[in-house]
Write a protein that holds these residues in place. Structure first.
Motif, PDB file in Angstrom:
ATOM      1  N   ILE A 114       0.853  -1.194   0.000  1.00 10.36           N
ATOM      2  CA  ILE A 114       0.000   0.000   0.000  1.00 10.36           C
ATOM      3  C   ILE A 114       0.887   1.242   0.000  1.00 10.36           C
ATOM      4  CG2 ILE A 114      -1.983   1.108   1.124  1.00 10.36           C
ATOM      5  CD1 ILE A 114      -2.573  -1.806   0.684  1.00 10.36           C
ATOM      6  N   TYR A 115       0.524   2.234  -0.794  1.00 12.29           N
ATOM      7  CA  TYR A 115       1.280   3.485  -0.891  1.00 12.29           C
ATOM      8  C   TYR A 115       0.334   4.674  -0.783  1.00 12.29           C
ATOM      9  CZ  TYR A 115       4.765   0.303  -2.553  1.00 12.29           C
ATOM     10  OH  TYR A 115       5.631  -0.753  -2.623  1.00 12.29           O
ATOM     11  N   ASN A 116       0.891   5.790  -0.414  1.00 18.75           N
ATOM     12  CA  ASN A 116       0.137   7.038  -0.507  1.00 18.75           C
ATOM     13  C   ASN A 116      -0.221   7.272  -1.985  1.00 18.75           C
ATOM     14  OD1 ASN A 116       0.746  10.101  -1.311  1.00 18.75           O
ATOM     15  ND2 ASN A 116      -0.435  10.019   0.570  1.00 18.75           N
ATOM     16  N   ASP A 117      -1.406   7.801  -2.240  1.00 18.00           N
ATOM     17  CA  ASP A 117      -1.877   7.942  -3.632  1.00 18.00           C
ATOM     18  C   ASP A 117      -0.968   8.853  -4.462  1.00 18.00           C
ATOM     19  OD1 ASP A 117      -2.843  10.051  -1.979  1.00 18.00           O
ATOM     20  OD2 ASP A 117      -4.404  10.536  -3.412  1.00 18.00           O
ATOM     21  N   ALA A 118      -0.464   9.929  -3.849  1.00 15.53           N
ATOM     22  CA  ALA A 118       0.415  10.837  -4.611  1.00 15.53           C
ATOM     23  C   ALA A 118       1.768  10.177  -4.891  1.00 15.53           C
ATOM     24  CB  ALA A 118       0.595  12.153  -3.867  1.00 15.53           C
ATOM     25  N   ASP A 119       2.249   9.339  -3.963  1.00 13.35           N
ATOM     26  CA  ASP A 119       3.481   8.577  -4.219  1.00 13.35           C
ATOM     27  C   ASP A 119       3.263   7.622  -5.395  1.00 13.35           C
ATOM     28  OD1 ASP A 119       5.056   9.714  -2.256  1.00 13.35           O
ATOM     29  OD2 ASP A 119       4.633   8.165  -0.769  1.00 13.35           O
ATOM     30  N   ALA A 120       2.076   7.015  -5.459  1.00 11.18           N
ATOM     31  CA  ALA A 120       1.775   6.108  -6.570  1.00 11.18           C
ATOM     32  C   ALA A 120       1.777   6.885  -7.885  1.00 11.18           C
ATOM     33  CB  ALA A 120       0.424   5.418  -6.345  1.00 11.18           C
ATOM     34  N   TYR A 150       8.937   9.871  -5.961  1.00 11.21           N
ATOM     35  CA  TYR A 150       9.509   8.616  -6.390  1.00 11.21           C
ATOM     36  C   TYR A 150      11.012   8.853  -6.478  1.00 11.21           C
ATOM     37  CZ  TYR A 150      10.935   4.494  -8.703  1.00 11.21           C
ATOM     38  OH  TYR A 150      11.587   3.330  -8.962  1.00 11.21           O
ATOM     39  N   PRO A 151      11.895   8.001  -6.032  1.00 11.33           N
ATOM     40  CA  PRO A 151      11.620   6.696  -5.431  1.00 11.33           C
ATOM     41  C   PRO A 151      10.921   6.791  -4.072  1.00 11.33           C
ATOM     42  CG  PRO A 151      13.985   7.202  -5.440  1.00 11.33           C
ATOM     43  CD  PRO A 151      13.306   8.324  -6.118  1.00 11.33           C
ATOM     44  N   TRP A 152      10.111   5.768  -3.794  1.00  8.27           N
ATOM     45  CA  TRP A 152       9.445   5.698  -2.510  1.00  8.27           C
ATOM     46  C   TRP A 152      10.509   5.670  -1.416  1.00  8.27           C
ATOM     47  CZ3 TRP A 152       9.574   2.494   1.734  1.00  8.27           C
ATOM     48  CH2 TRP A 152       8.578   2.738   2.681  1.00  8.27           C
ATOM     49  N   ILE A 284      -2.400   3.898 -11.031  1.00  8.54           N
ATOM     50  CA  ILE A 284      -2.496   2.430 -11.121  1.00  8.54           C
ATOM     51  C   ILE A 284      -1.134   1.847 -11.503  1.00  8.54           C
ATOM     52  CG2 ILE A 284      -3.510   0.541 -12.483  1.00  8.54           C
ATOM     53  CD1 ILE A 284      -6.085   2.233 -12.673  1.00  8.54           C
ATOM     54  N   VAL A 285      -0.532   2.428 -12.536  1.00 11.76           N
ATOM     55  CA  VAL A 285       0.780   1.961 -12.995  1.00 11.76           C
ATOM     56  C   VAL A 285       1.807   2.124 -11.866  1.00 11.76           C
ATOM     57  CG1 VAL A 285       2.718   2.476 -14.555  1.00 11.76           C
ATOM     58  CG2 VAL A 285       0.376   2.381 -15.455  1.00 11.76           C
ATOM     59  N   GLY A 286       1.798   3.290 -11.230  1.00 16.01           N
ATOM     60  CA  GLY A 286       2.794   3.574 -10.197  1.00 16.01           C
ATOM     61  C   GLY A 286       2.667   2.658  -8.989  1.00 16.01           C
ATOM     62  N   ALA A 287       1.432   2.392  -8.554  1.00 15.19           N
ATOM     63  CA  ALA A 287       1.234   1.507  -7.401  1.00 15.19           C
ATOM     64  C   ALA A 287       1.767   0.117  -7.733  1.00 15.19           C
ATOM     65  CB  ALA A 287      -0.247   1.454  -7.022  1.00 15.19           C
ATOM     66  N   ALA A 288       1.472  -0.354  -8.962  1.00 15.07           N
ATOM     67  CA  ALA A 288       1.919  -1.691  -9.373  1.00 15.07           C
ATOM     68  C   ALA A 288       3.442  -1.744  -9.493  1.00 15.07           C
ATOM     69  CB  ALA A 288       1.257  -2.076 -10.701  1.00 15.07           C
ATOM     70  N   VAL A 289       4.029  -0.697 -10.089  1.00 15.68           N
ATOM     71  CA  VAL A 289       5.489  -0.660 -10.274  1.00 15.68           C
ATOM     72  C   VAL A 289       6.188  -0.613  -8.896  1.00 15.68           C
ATOM     73  CG1 VAL A 289       7.384   0.838 -11.053  1.00 15.68           C
ATOM     74  CG2 VAL A 289       5.491   0.303 -12.602  1.00 15.68           C
TER      75      VAL A 289
END
Ligand SMILES: [Zn+2]
Length: 297
Positions: A114-120, A150-152, A284-289
């Protein structure tokens, strides 16, 4: 071949399978387009988790994804939603464990992060532009003001609550803190400031020369420039992206000039600011990556 899935939760849930750095097909949405955006506000945390799992299973077509990343608004730590100002019912909820449990009950092992939405969103921008090796920062302007990077990296990163003014009358931030960026630039805060005008009217009136609105729009730009300058002074220069439903109100040229007035040390020069149209796909892409890299690492 890995089939990674991503989810972005903002005012609705958007889920998709991610192929490389693209969402395969159209994302699955809840509520669907055209339906009320308030559906999530009234849903218990368990029901939100169940709905996320259902949307992911449906886009994955029965075959479970190898990894699932979820972007969620708020302060996220170790898979727990520690704070989520607009979805209060989920505060303290162990979303990662809940989702892994739902998949396990269906006989499937799906690692979830799980990530913060803006980080994703920041990860999605970095992935789609092929700059995963660089520091990328993003401001998301909507009901609140999100800050993603990013990077997280471990940390709180509540950049939307950067203090940008010492004026004690500045107290419109949703968190209750004084002088915050979100208290000026958040949609909710603007409505509280201008009880007689909607934010859309404020920006339209400013174009027409109304002094009160011109003054406020100028303050918005100075506030965002100040928070950006603070981030540059803390982490160094680099690209900043501006997205979200209200990013269109910001004049990038003005913002850029103000940031350059606020950041003068020569090693800190070279930042640039770019407007990116809002999209669920980037999150969506960022959360998955992010999730794929976290699990691989
Ligand atoms: Zn605040």
């Amino acid at each position: 071949m890995g089939r990674k899935a991503g989810v972005l939760v903002v005012q609705r849930i958007a889920a998709g399978l991610v192929d490389g750095t693209q969402v395969a097909g159209a994302p699955n949405l809840f509520p669907e387009k055209g339906e009320s955006h308030d559906a999530l506000l009234a849903m218990p945390a368990d029901a939100i988790a169940a709905r996320i799992a259902e949307l992911v299973s449906s886009v994955a077509g029965g075959e479970p994804p190898t990894v699932l990343g979820v972007g969620f608004p708020g302060i996220i730590r170790n898979g727990v939603i520690e704070e989520s100002p607009n979805l209060q019912q989920i505060k303290g909820f162990r979303l990662q464990a809940a989702l892994e449990q739902i998949f396990a009950e269906g006989g499937r092992r799906v690692p979830v992060r799980i990530y913060n939405d803006a980080d994703a969103t920041a990860a999605g921008i970095a992935a789609t532009r092929g700059v995963l090796h660089k520091l990328n920062r993003v401001w998301t302007l909507g009901n609140g003001v999100g800050f993603g990077r990013y990077p997280w990296a471990e940390g709180t990163w509540e950049g939307g609550h950067t203090v940008v003014t010492l004026d004690p009358k500045e107290q419109f931030c949703g968190c209750g803190g004084r002088g915050h960026l979100e208290g000026i630039l958040g949609y909710r805060a603007m409505r509280m400031r201008f009880l007689d005008l909607e934010p859309e009217e404020v920006f339209a009136n400013a174009k027409g020369g109304d002094p009160r609105c011109v003054d406020f729009v100028s303050r918005c730009h100075r506030a965002l420039a100040a928070a950006t300058a603070t981030s540059i002074h803390m982490e160094g220069p680099g690209p900043f992206y501006l997205t979200g439903p209200n990013a269109r109100w910001i004049d990038i040229g003005v913002l850029d000039r103000l940031v350059h007035e606020m950041v003068k040390m020569s090693p800190l020069q070279g930042s640039r600011i770019e407007l990116i149209p809002p999209s669920d796909e980037l999150g969506i892409v960022g959360a998955a990556v992010n999730a794929e890299r976290a699990i691989a690492g």
